[in-house]
Design an enzyme around this catalytic site. Sequence first.
Site: not given
Length: 420
Positions: A264, A289, A361, A364, A387, A396
């Site tokens: 990120r 995050k 992003h 990413r 994650h 994804y």
Amino acid sequence: MSDFLPQRSALIFQFEEHLARTRYSSTASKRYLAVAGHFLKYIEGLHMSIDAVQPSHVTKYLTRELRQFSRRHGRAPVSVDHWRGSHTAGVHQFLQCVVGPWPPSATAGSPNGAYRQALCAEYAQWLRERRGLAAETISERTAEAGRFLSWYGERNKTGTLSSVAIADVDAYLQSRAPSLRRVSRKGVAQRMRCFLRFAYATGTTERDFALCVMAPTLYAFESIPSALSPDQVDAVMQTSRNDQSPKGLRDYAILLLLATYGLRAGEITRLQLNDIDWRADRIFVRHTKTGSQSILPLMPAVGEALLAYLRRGRPKTDVREIFIRMRAPYRRFESGSSLYTLTRRRLDAAGVQPDGKRGPHAFRHARAVSLLRDGTPMKIIGDVLGHRSASSTSVYLKLATEDLRDVALDIPGRTQEEQT
């Protein structure tokens, strides 16, 4: 007037040390010191202390200086905007050095501004201590609360939430909706629900208005995140690698981190010098995050790009973050969003015009898709991307729908010809 001279000299000396410490160029330092000296004389003429300066005084000073410039030279500056920007920057840098944060918040001194700041600070503490949320999430939710409180304060005489009603919440959500996609409107609604729960739990409101917030329905796999193709990534990396300027070395190292690890943007801007273990070839990443941490292998190409930037591109500074701005004062990037302009500029330079997102992003997402196509298990992809749940990674799959044909199941009882 002579009583001001010792103070003026001390303040100018303090400012001069600040400019040297933050490594401003000699040209910029001379210009800023000259502007600071003129501004101090102006303040002395008003018989005012430096602590009492307000933005209105700066505006009046700039107006006077521009008028005097025209009288001295018989004309206005070649570029009034450039002249004003240079003088404003000098005054602001001086006041930041000797006074503190500048310019001051336009609403900090108003009743509504003070109430908003206090309530948002309490909300942030509640999110941190009661909900245990990550710093980036707390920042997003308090920002939404601040927007709502500012909007509400302009329409309500009390300025507090004591008389807030359902109609106010609905009107605010409607005011935010026109410029947002459905997924973004849902995010606003979720953030508002959280804030209104806090307001009710702490007694700020007498009713739990969170129950009244309506949000649009999103369906599983409704939206498809955008990603750069491998050819687009290669084009951007090649163009950026050819730029051997200090800024080019920095940008290439950032883009390589994006493309190699799918980090990120905020995780890159927070990387510090001691997060690189050169002996063990490892890189330590704090996932902004989720609050989790990862130790990733330092790939040779990434290590070489970082070394090139540190040796030949990074200005000398005491800042511990690896990536810093290229102009004095040499500071770290304020947030991950600071990399958006950098990324977009490099995409444009490579002639890459993606259909969707053009920020960090997109790299990413591209990394996630490349791992999927290489057959990497979802759990490992989630670990690399930082994650917390499998559902965050499964999104994804939408970007690799063509690859799903390779794992299609045979239908029992049908021949190969019938299946095709």
